[in-house]
Each structure stands twice: as C-alpha cells, then as structure tokens.
Design an enzyme around this catalytic site. Structure first.
Site, short mmCIF file in Angstrom:
data_model
loop_
_atom_site.label_atom_id
_atom_site.label_comp_id
_atom_site.label_asym_id
_atom_site.label_seq_id
_atom_site.Cartn_x
_atom_site.Cartn_y
_atom_site.Cartn_z
N CYS A 18 0.37 -5.47 8.14
CA CYS A 18 -0.88 -4.79 7.77
C CYS A 18 -2.01 -5.12 8.74
O CYS A 18 -3.10 -4.55 8.64
CB CYS A 18 -1.29 -5.16 6.35
SG CYS A 18 0.03 -4.90 5.17
N SER B 202 -4.84 -2.68 -4.16
CA SER B 202 -4.97 -1.46 -3.35
C SER B 202 -3.74 -0.60 -3.58
O SER B 202 -2.69 -1.10 -4.00
CB SER B 202 -5.11 -1.83 -1.87
OG SER B 202 -4.02 -2.63 -1.44
N ILE C 33 -1.02 2.80 -2.43
CA ILE C 33 -0.18 3.24 -1.31
C ILE C 33 -0.82 4.52 -0.77
O ILE C 33 -1.13 5.41 -1.55
CB ILE C 33 1.25 3.55 -1.82
CG1 ILE C 33 1.88 2.32 -2.49
CG2 ILE C 33 2.13 4.09 -0.71
CD1 ILE C 33 2.11 1.15 -1.60
N LYS D 23 -9.12 -1.72 -1.46
CA LYS D 23 -8.96 -1.40 -2.87
C LYS D 23 -9.24 0.05 -3.18
O LYS D 23 -8.43 0.72 -3.85
CB LYS D 23 -9.92 -2.27 -3.72
CG LYS D 23 -10.01 -1.87 -5.18
CD LYS D 23 -8.71 -2.12 -5.91
CE LYS D 23 -8.57 -1.33 -7.20
NZ LYS D 23 -8.05 0.02 -6.97
N HIS E 277 -5.41 1.96 1.67
CA HIS E 277 -4.82 0.99 2.60
C HIS E 277 -3.53 1.54 3.21
O HIS E 277 -2.44 1.06 2.92
CB HIS E 277 -4.57 -0.32 1.83
CG HIS E 277 -4.01 -1.43 2.64
ND1 HIS E 277 -4.26 -1.60 3.99
CD2 HIS E 277 -3.18 -2.47 2.29
CE1 HIS E 277 -3.61 -2.69 4.43
NE2 HIS E 277 -2.95 -3.22 3.42
#
Lengths: 405, 405
Positions: free
Chosen positions: A89, A215, A217, A349, A353
């Site tokens: 990430c 968060s 998908i 959030k 993300h």
C-alpha cells in the site's frame, strides 16, 4: 530550500468503478495532471507508477509499457521510460520517493527533468474473497496464521486499549472527522457524513475493528507532475515545493516487532524528514496520514511526533469530541497550542484506498491545499504539509514534506 | 568519466531450484555481493529489487519488506529502504537504472550512498501451463489473440527470414555459441554444449522457434553493490565504473509497431548511451544481450548498432559458422574489423532466464569480466562492456555501459 517542485495534479473518482479499466483511470489522472501543469505529454521524460497487485487483480504485468502505448501514444514519443514500483500500500509513496531522487539525479547531470509520478489500483473486479486473499499477500507469515489486515490492526487497537485508558470511542471520532471531510470531497468513495453513533454501532469485522473503522476496497488513480524549481519558474507554473521524501522499512510481520504500537518505519522516516528540513511537527499545518483503520491514524499521530507515544488518544478526544457539531475540517490541537488539519481529503477511510494510488492521492491533496485550490474543506493559510503512506502493517513507510514557495 | 561504481557481485545457481525459496535465493546473491564488496549489511542505505511476478508466482507482494526482515535483520538496521521495481523481463535492468540515478541523487545532496541492486524470480513452483499464463501477462493484447512469447518471437523470426536471405541455421549458431559459453559457467542452468545438428533438429515450440532457440524457465537471483567512485576508492574496492544506464519504452504489443524487426526501445536506449558516453559500438569488447530467443540476439546486434539492420545474419554466419570447433568464447566480427564477445555467460538461452534476475545477472557478468574474475570463458583485456535487458517483446529496454577504471 528544495529544488524539486510539483507543478500539476490529477485525481480520478475513487470507488467501485466497474465501467472503467485501470488504463482508463491512469489516463484520466495522468491527462488531468498534464493539463494542470500546462505541459504536453512529450515533455515528460520518465514516469513512475505505484501499483501493488495488477498481476494478481487483473493478470497484467508490465503496466508501464501499456501506459506508454495507451497514454503516451506509443512510438510518437521516442524518449520515455516508465517503471512500476511496488511496496504494497506504500507503492504510491515509493513512486514519489523515486521521482524526487530522479529529479535530483537530473540536477546532478545538469538536466531539468520533468516526470510523472502516478499510482493506481483496480480492486473491485474480483470477489471480496479473492481480494482479501490478494491483500493478504502483503502480510507474509501473518497470513499463514489467518490474519487479515483488519485483524492485524484490530490487534494493535486491542493492545492500545489494554495499555492506555483510551476508549473505543476515541478512535471512532477519527472516522467521524474523516467522513465529515470527505462529504466536501466529490471524488471521495464515501462522500457523506457518518454520526458517532453509527460508527459505534457498526458491526465488528475483526473486533475491535468495526466496519466504520475500516477503509473500503476501491478503484482509482492519481498523478502529479514533478520538475526542478527552476523549470517550474520558467514554465510559470502554479507550483509547490517537495522539500523531502524519506522511506524506511520495518519487518513485514507484525509479530516480529519490538512494540506493536510503534511503526518504526514511520518513526524513522519522519525523523529523517525533520532532520534534513529542520521542520518540527508543530510547524506542520496539514497532513495526509495513512488511516487504513482508525487506530492507524492514532498511531501515525504519535509516530510522526505530533503527540507523545500512548498519549495521542487524550488529544484526539480533546480535539474531536464535539466534531460532529463543527464545520469541516476540524483540526487536532497540539500540546503546544498549535493546530494541524489531518486527512482533509477524507483520508483512506472515507476518500477511499485504491492501494497503489493512495501515496500519490495524498500528494495531490497536500499540493492542492497549499495552492489554495480546495473548496469546502480548505485549510486557509496552510504553508507546510506532510504526507504519510504505509505498506502492509508498517513494513514500508514513506513520509514527505511540502512547502509553499 | 562516471561517478558510479560497482564494487561487488553475487549470483546464485540458475535452474529448477525446488528446494530453495525466493528468499533463500535473494539472501544467497545479496550476501555474496556484500562479501565481495567487503562491506557490512549496515552500510547499505537502499536496495532496489527487480522482480516481475512474485505475486502471481508465489502469492506474495511487498517483497522489499520481507527482504528487510530476513536478510537485513529487521529492526537492527534502522535506516534502510527497499523498493521492488517491475517492467516484466526488464525488471532487473530497471533496478540498475534506479540505482544509478539514486547514486547521482546522493551526490547532488553531498552523500556517498551505498546501494544494493538485486533481481530475482521463482518460476518453477508452478505448472508449465500456469507459468505460460503468467508470462503472457506481460504481453497484454497479444495474449488475448493467443500469442505466447515463443510465438511472438517466432513471428519476428519468420518476418526476418522473409525479408532477408538469412536461413534458420544462422540463428541456430547463436544457440550453439551461447551453450558453448555456458559449458564454462558452473552457475548456468544448461551448463553444456549443444551441437548445431541438435539445435537444427530440436522440435518446434512455435515454428520457426525451436526448443533449442528458446531460453528456459528458471529460478535464480543476482545482486550488485553500487556506490560513488570516490567511496569505491576509499573502500579500496576492486571496482568497475557504471558509465551510463538508459531505459526506453516501446508499445506493449508487437502488432502496434511500425517495424516488427526493430525494437525501438533498444535502439533509443543504445543511442542515449552512445551519445552521453561518446562510446561507439565498435569500442565495446563484451556485451550481454537479451537472447530470450535466438532471433532476439540477432535483432539486438542490429538495434545496438553492431550491424546494419537486416544484415546481422551475414555477420553472424561469418563469425559463428565454425564455432563448434573453436574454443569458447567465440566473438562476433564487426564490419570494421573489431571483435565483440557477446553473452560470454551463456546468455538467457543457456545460463538461464529467471526473468527479474536477468538484468542484474548481466551486470554481474560484465563486472566480473572487466575485473578479470572469469575463468574458462574469459575475454582477456576487455575494457568496455555493455548490457542489454528487454521486457516483453520490447515494451521496455535498458542499455548500460561499463568501463574498467
């Protein structure tokens, strides 16, 4: 004073974008950034793209060559090089780090390079089960014993609750604040407010991680155009300075850490940034931090030096307890009386993300805040910004510092 | 004169290494390179790892963090950053390109950085069918119409045979030469000679690509340690100079090219190298070129400027027609009377092609040849070397130039 400038930004909608391919998203963000910078594609010499798992999500590698074909018109642009960069990430942050160093390398050779740093992820074409499996690919041995990311961060939260007098509600306030900001960000995946009650009563996905602490998908892409400060001036660009980018590693597994409540990678990267720029945490006006879960924002505030370790919760409570009734963006109060506005974009959030995009999307938010281009959630007069992008449960962290020229 | 030096090399056995994990391989190559450079792990500030498809092959991303945990001892090394870099089979070359620029960025900041550039791939844990599918992930639309890499290069060969008076045998000689070199390379996957008859009579995998025209599927890793020339001198290292590294893109699909017999990416990258170093092709003593298939070495010799386009076959025939009876390594004769020794390592064909490792393995061979460390296939007196690493069917190419100090 830095010699690296950001002269353009691009950012797609974040969300479940089933009607758009990853190439569509990269193209949209890339062209928007070029248009904003006021330069033509041919001026770009290199592009660095943060992406975690195009192979596992879409069965495609070698994305830079595909982007060259589709976005940079193939052979008509004859001297371009793209690299895909991956650190889970933190892939976007690493693309920014690569770009920053490449601009400096150019200066060393007497060249004013112009680069594009992009990030993207296409995550929603798989089932939730497959996506969970793919994301777990960043957590190594943790996954072998059955840990998902919500569970890893749930363990950190559990430990934090055990070691301090914090209450779950302190973290829930973070989600309320970030959704409040996202409500003013039309590109956010969840562009709406949520009440504290709603967060508190959301179901546990890996207790004490609740659904509204996590968060989602998402699909999305972001891009920035970088060059030397001198070239930015020559172009007459509306630019900001990228003062420093520092990345650091920690162990890939949470179980290997001395203290599960300290992300050493974040701490060391931030120390590196503060040391070389002589900026202190209290000098920072705005920050985008890696709140993949509510606890992650709390830990980031401590590891970045805004609050002493294990005392962040007190200041979060003090700063945010009545945030439901205030206008966005609501700042954190620092011990010395200063204020810092964190995740004005809505954060991971609520803005969303798409993992490889996140590090670059953070750079977009900070750049546009410092240029006064944000409306509805603007931090007026902000002069110093920071972004913080994490890979895995802290195996990589990249911290970047930005200033108004 | 370049300011970047290579001070250490490491290279694992290439082959079907079922008893070793990808971490074992990276560790072996990395520690060997560190030992050769005579420096401790703690001196390394960053590491860049070329890898194409760890996600698809092994279900693991975020490999840099894993390497930090396993090889750099986790938290005891506190200021390290790793990035994984991907550009299909050119991933290793791109890691070298990233390292070269990062050293220059350090010089710009007054720092003598010490970096590790590594490359690895673990390809043999999957079935041939799965591996074929994964490799096709680098060729994009080509794969949708059913092309595998042997078929793509088979088409190029077919076109070359159609446009020139070359015979299949001219390309078969390339495989004979490379196997002859590999017979003196104990780390090669296929460390044995093959006769011209055997190559000629090997079965077609995607005609006119025959089995013995093709590189195999392999596991392996390689690493080099880079720093500034000044630091190399201070350390008293046995170093060579990395004069230049240039990468260029072309379209990801072969069908999108103006001329399927020209890899524009190779041509442009080579032009960039020659222009900035003022070296000409005829000045080069040794080269490692990307011979994933025999036709690829022929095209590389032309695109790198050793021979005019579509005339390479004549010189290949002239140089290699009696190579079966000569001692390794057998050079190519250049039109001006000079000689160049190509793929002394055995090349991708015979040394093996663990895709992400290849670009770095090439740097290892050139470095060790220039340092006089090679036995049995040595090119005595070599002073200038070149490496050439390709991704996909030419979507990325990286060309690097090395010199004895």
């Amino acid at each position: 004073m830095s010699q690296v400038a950001i002269i353009g930004t691009g950012h797609t909608q974040f969300g479940e974008l089933w009607h758009q391919s990853w190439v569509d998203l990269v193209e949209k963000a890339g062209l928007e950034a070029l248009e904003d910078a006021g330069i033509r594609k041919k001026r770009i010499q290199k592009f660095f793209m943060g992406n975690m798992s195009l192979g596992m999500f879409e069965g495609q590698e070698h994305s830079a060559s595909k982007v060259f074909s589709e976005i940079f018109n193939g052979q008509s642009n004859s001297s371009l090089l793209g690299r895909r960069i991956e650190g889970a990430c933190a892939s976007g942050g690493l693309a920014l780090e690569a770009s920053f160093n490449d601009i400096l390398a150019g200066i060393q050779r007497g060249e004013d390079r112009i680069l594009m740093a992009g990030g993207f992820e296409k995550m929603t074409d798989k089932t939730t089960e497959e996506t969970t499996r793919i994301l777990a690919g960043a957590s190594d041995i943790d996954k072998e014993v059955g840990f998902t990311f919500p569970a890893l961060y749930g363990m950190m939260k559990d430990r934090y609750l055990h070691e301090t007098d914090a209450r779950e509600e302190d973290f829930d306030l973070i989600a309320v604040k970030n959704h409040k900001n996202a409500a003013h960000n039309p590109k956010a995946q969840y562009s709406f407010e949520v009440s504290l009650d709603k967060v508190k009563n959301s179901f546990g996905v890996a207790e004490p991680t609740k659904l509204l602490n996590a968060s989602g998908i998402a699909d999305g892409a972001a891009a920035v155009i970088l060059t030397t400060r001198e070239m930015a001036e020559d172009l007459g660009a509306d630019y900001i300075l990228l003062e420093e980018v520092v990345g650091r590693n920690d162990t890939v597994g949470l179980f290997e850490r001395r203290d599960p409540l300290t992300l050493e990678s974040t701490k060391k990267a931030a120390e590196g940034v503060y040391e070389s720029t002589e900026v202190k945490p209290e000098d920072i006006d705005i920050a985008e931090v890696h709140d993949c879960f509510s606890i992650a924002e709390a830990l980031a505030l401590e590891d970045l030096g805004f609050y002493p370790k294990k005392e962040g919760w007190k200041w979060i409570r003090k700063s945010l307890s009545d945030c439901e009734d205030k206008d966005a963006p609501v700042p954190y109060q620092l011990p010395g009386g200063e204020k810092v506005w964190v995740n004005s974009s809505g954060g991971l959030k609520a803005k969303g993300h798409p993992v490889g995009a996140t590090g670059i999307a953070q750079a977009v938010e900070i750049t546009d805040q410092l240029r006064g281009r944000i409306e509805g959630r603007e931090v007026s007069g902000a002069e110093v910004g920071l972004s913080h992008n994490v890979g895995g449960s802290g195996g990589t962290a990249v911290v970047s510092l930005y200033k108004k020229p």
